[in-house]
Design an enzyme around this catalytic site. Structure first.
Site, PDB file in Angstrom:
ATOM      1  N   ASP A   8      -6.532   4.299  -3.382  1.00 21.90           N
ATOM      2  CA  ASP A   8      -5.258   5.119  -2.878  1.00 21.90           C
ATOM      3  C   ASP A   8      -5.537   6.567  -3.441  1.00 21.90           C
ATOM      4  O   ASP A   8      -6.188   6.725  -4.475  1.00 21.90           O
ATOM      5  CB  ASP A   8      -4.135   4.385  -3.096  1.00 21.90           C
ATOM      6  CG  ASP A   8      -2.750   5.179  -2.370  1.00 21.90           C
ATOM      7  OD1 ASP A   8      -3.124   5.631  -1.239  1.00 21.90           O
ATOM      8  OD2 ASP A   8      -1.825   5.204  -3.086  1.00 21.90           O
ATOM      9  N   ASP A  10      -2.431   9.043  -3.406  1.00 22.98           N
ATOM     10  CA  ASP A  10      -1.076   9.234  -4.128  1.00 22.98           C
ATOM     11  C   ASP A  10      -0.702   8.086  -4.977  1.00 22.98           C
ATOM     12  O   ASP A  10      -0.589   7.112  -4.758  1.00 22.98           O
ATOM     13  CB  ASP A  10       0.045   9.439  -3.058  1.00 22.98           C
ATOM     14  CG  ASP A  10      -0.119  10.726  -2.129  1.00 22.98           C
ATOM     15  OD1 ASP A  10      -0.155  12.004  -2.660  1.00 22.98           O
ATOM     16  OD2 ASP A  10      -0.555  10.583  -0.711  1.00 22.98           O
ATOM     17  N   GLY A  43      -2.200   6.764   2.931  1.00 23.88           N
ATOM     18  CA  GLY A  43      -1.426   7.081   4.141  1.00 23.88           C
ATOM     19  C   GLY A  43      -1.665   8.622   4.606  1.00 23.88           C
ATOM     20  O   GLY A  43      -0.960   8.694   5.797  1.00 23.88           O
TER      21      GLY A  43
END
Length: 121
Positions: A8, A10, A43
């Site tokens: 990921d 963040d 995301g």
């Protein structure tokens, strides 16, 4: 046997100041040179993720928009899941009716519903 390492952005790849450190970039490059595939799963929209990866000189495939869009290391889309325009209009109407705010990801990056007519174009 491990063939792929996914991360990921963040809270994982990005330093608390919002960038990928040289140390992290060096580790990713070492992973890739060792023959492992490295992929970012985020995301974020493509352009936001790509900006941070480019700054760190990292090239890899990406899964963006929480899985709705996938891209190869050259930025070519593998698969894009989209909402039909008629459904998007209904969603915008609901948000407007409730004076709600939402960020919306499009093929051109992230936007908001502050100007729905511009968004639908």
């Amino acid at each position: 046997m491990i063939r792929l390492i996914a991360a990921d952005m963040d809270g994982t790849l990005l330093h608390s100041n919002g960038y990928i450190t040289k140390k992290t970039a060096d580790i990713i490059h070492k992973i890739q040179k060792s023959g492992f595939e490295f992929i970012v799963n985020t995301g974020r929209d493509y352009y936001s993720a790509k900006k941070e990866l480019d700054a760190a000189k990292i090239t890899c495939d990406m899964i963006c928009n929480s899985g709705a869009c996938t891209y190869d290391c050259f930025g070519n889309p593998f698969h894009i899941v989209s909402i039909p325009k008629s459904t998007a209009k209904k969603i915008l109407e609901i948000f407007q009716r409730h004076h709600a705010f939402a960020d919306i990801s499009t093929d051109y990056g992230k936007t908001s519903i502050e100007n729905p007519e511009a968004l639908l174009k």
